[in-house]
Design a protein around this motif. Structure first.
Motif, PDB file in Angstrom:
ATOM      1  N   GLU A  96       0.840  -1.059  -0.170  1.00 13.23           N
ATOM      2  CA  GLU A  96      -0.087   0.248   0.068  1.00 13.23           C
ATOM      3  C   GLU A  96       0.851   1.248   0.110  1.00 13.23           C
ATOM      4  O   GLU A  96       0.488   2.354  -0.687  1.00 13.23           O
ATOM      5  N   GLU A  97       1.944   1.189   0.789  1.00 14.99           N
ATOM      6  CA  GLU A  97       2.962   2.446   0.902  1.00 14.99           C
ATOM      7  C   GLU A  97       3.554   2.706  -0.465  1.00 14.99           C
ATOM      8  O   GLU A  97       3.672   3.795  -0.878  1.00 14.99           O
ATOM      9  N   LEU A  98       4.020   1.565  -1.032  1.00 17.38           N
ATOM     10  CA  LEU A  98       4.471   1.620  -2.517  1.00 17.38           C
ATOM     11  C   LEU A  98       3.677   2.097  -3.480  1.00 17.38           C
ATOM     12  O   LEU A  98       4.023   2.949  -4.291  1.00 17.38           O
ATOM     13  N   THR A  99       2.327   1.736  -3.447  1.00 22.57           N
ATOM     14  CA  THR A  99       1.500   2.266  -4.581  1.00 22.57           C
ATOM     15  C   THR A  99       1.120   3.721  -4.157  1.00 22.57           C
ATOM     16  O   THR A  99       1.084   4.440  -5.072  1.00 22.57           O
ATOM     17  N   GLU A 100       0.996   4.070  -3.005  1.00 23.03           N
ATOM     18  CA  GLU A 100       0.826   5.654  -2.552  1.00 23.03           C
ATOM     19  C   GLU A 100       1.979   6.398  -2.906  1.00 23.03           C
ATOM     20  O   GLU A 100       1.921   7.456  -3.445  1.00 23.03           O
ATOM     21  N   LEU A 101       3.367   5.614  -2.675  1.00 22.77           N
ATOM     22  CA  LEU A 101       4.341   6.537  -3.005  1.00 22.77           C
ATOM     23  C   LEU A 101       4.469   6.701  -4.482  1.00 22.77           C
ATOM     24  O   LEU A 101       4.753   7.814  -5.101  1.00 22.77           O
ATOM     25  N   GLU A 102       3.994   5.826  -5.407  1.00 19.22           N
ATOM     26  CA  GLU A 102       4.060   6.032  -6.728  1.00 19.22           C
ATOM     27  C   GLU A 102       2.998   6.947  -7.327  1.00 19.22           C
ATOM     28  O   GLU A 102       3.108   7.675  -8.144  1.00 19.22           O
ATOM     29  N   ARG A 103       1.554   6.913  -6.617  1.00 19.06           N
ATOM     30  CA  ARG A 103       0.898   7.720  -6.917  1.00 19.06           C
ATOM     31  C   ARG A 103       1.166   9.318  -6.527  1.00 19.06           C
ATOM     32  O   ARG A 103       1.080  10.362  -7.515  1.00 19.06           O
ATOM     33  N   LEU A 104       1.955   9.440  -5.581  1.00 23.39           N
ATOM     34  CA  LEU A 104       2.355  10.812  -5.088  1.00 23.39           C
ATOM     35  C   LEU A 104       3.426  11.493  -5.929  1.00 23.39           C
ATOM     36  O   LEU A 104       3.382  12.450  -6.540  1.00 23.39           O
ATOM     37  N   LEU A 105       4.361  10.559  -6.468  1.00 24.19           N
ATOM     38  CA  LEU A 105       5.261  10.840  -7.243  1.00 24.19           C
ATOM     39  C   LEU A 105       4.883  11.353  -8.717  1.00 24.19           C
ATOM     40  O   LEU A 105       5.119  12.304  -9.185  1.00 24.19           O
ATOM     41  N   SER A 106       3.849  10.341  -8.906  1.00 20.41           N
ATOM     42  CA  SER A 106       3.111  10.660 -10.548  1.00 20.41           C
ATOM     43  C   SER A 106       2.411  11.860 -10.348  1.00 20.41           C
ATOM     44  O   SER A 106       2.652  12.892 -11.093  1.00 20.41           O
TER      45      SER A 106
END
Length: 143
Positions: free
Chosen positions: A124-134
């Protein structure tokens, strides 16, 4: 309220990028491969025969930068550039046998590096990190 130097998110991201790049650079040095060149190699180990234009798109780099990196990799004997049979204006990049063998050494290093960087982070954190960086990238691109 004025932000202090340490409060800027761009500074935090930059510091992290420098740390990550320095770490992987030290792991790639024995193989005569720079981190930027490794990006091209990683793409080719996944899908050999990409065009320089495809790499421009995939890596979000300019044509000159990709051409320069490809030239250096060709001099090292890791890749071979050739004109496309269908369109002579198109340059395709193929791994040499030496470049293919290099993948057997580098891919495990890249996988270990990814594991180290992601250690302790949930899916979940990795998915959120990808979303935020995007989202951050999108903010800059829309300006």
């Amino acid at each position: 309220m004025k932000l202090s130097f340490q409060d800027y998110i761009s500074i935090k991201i930059h510091k992290t990028d420098l740390l990550l790049t320095g770490f992987i650079k030290s792991r790639l040095e024995p193989y005569n491969l720079a981190p930027e060149q490794n990006l091209i190699m990683m793409l080719l180990w996944e899908r050999d025969g990409l065009t320089q234009n495809q790499m421009v798109q995939m890596l979000n780099k300019d044509k000159t930068n990709i051409a320069r990196m490809a030239s250096n990799l060709e001099k090292k004997g890791f890749i071979k550039r050739s004109q496309s049979e269908e369109d002579k204006r198109v340059i395709q990049i193929f791994l040499t046998s030496e470049g293919k063998k290099l993948g057997d050494k580098i891919i495990p290093i890249a996988e270990q590096f990814n594991e180290l960087v992601c250690k302790g982070l949930s899916e979940e954190e990795l998915t959120e990190l990808e979303r935020l960086l995007s989202k951050m990238s999108s903010n800059i691109q829309s300006e």
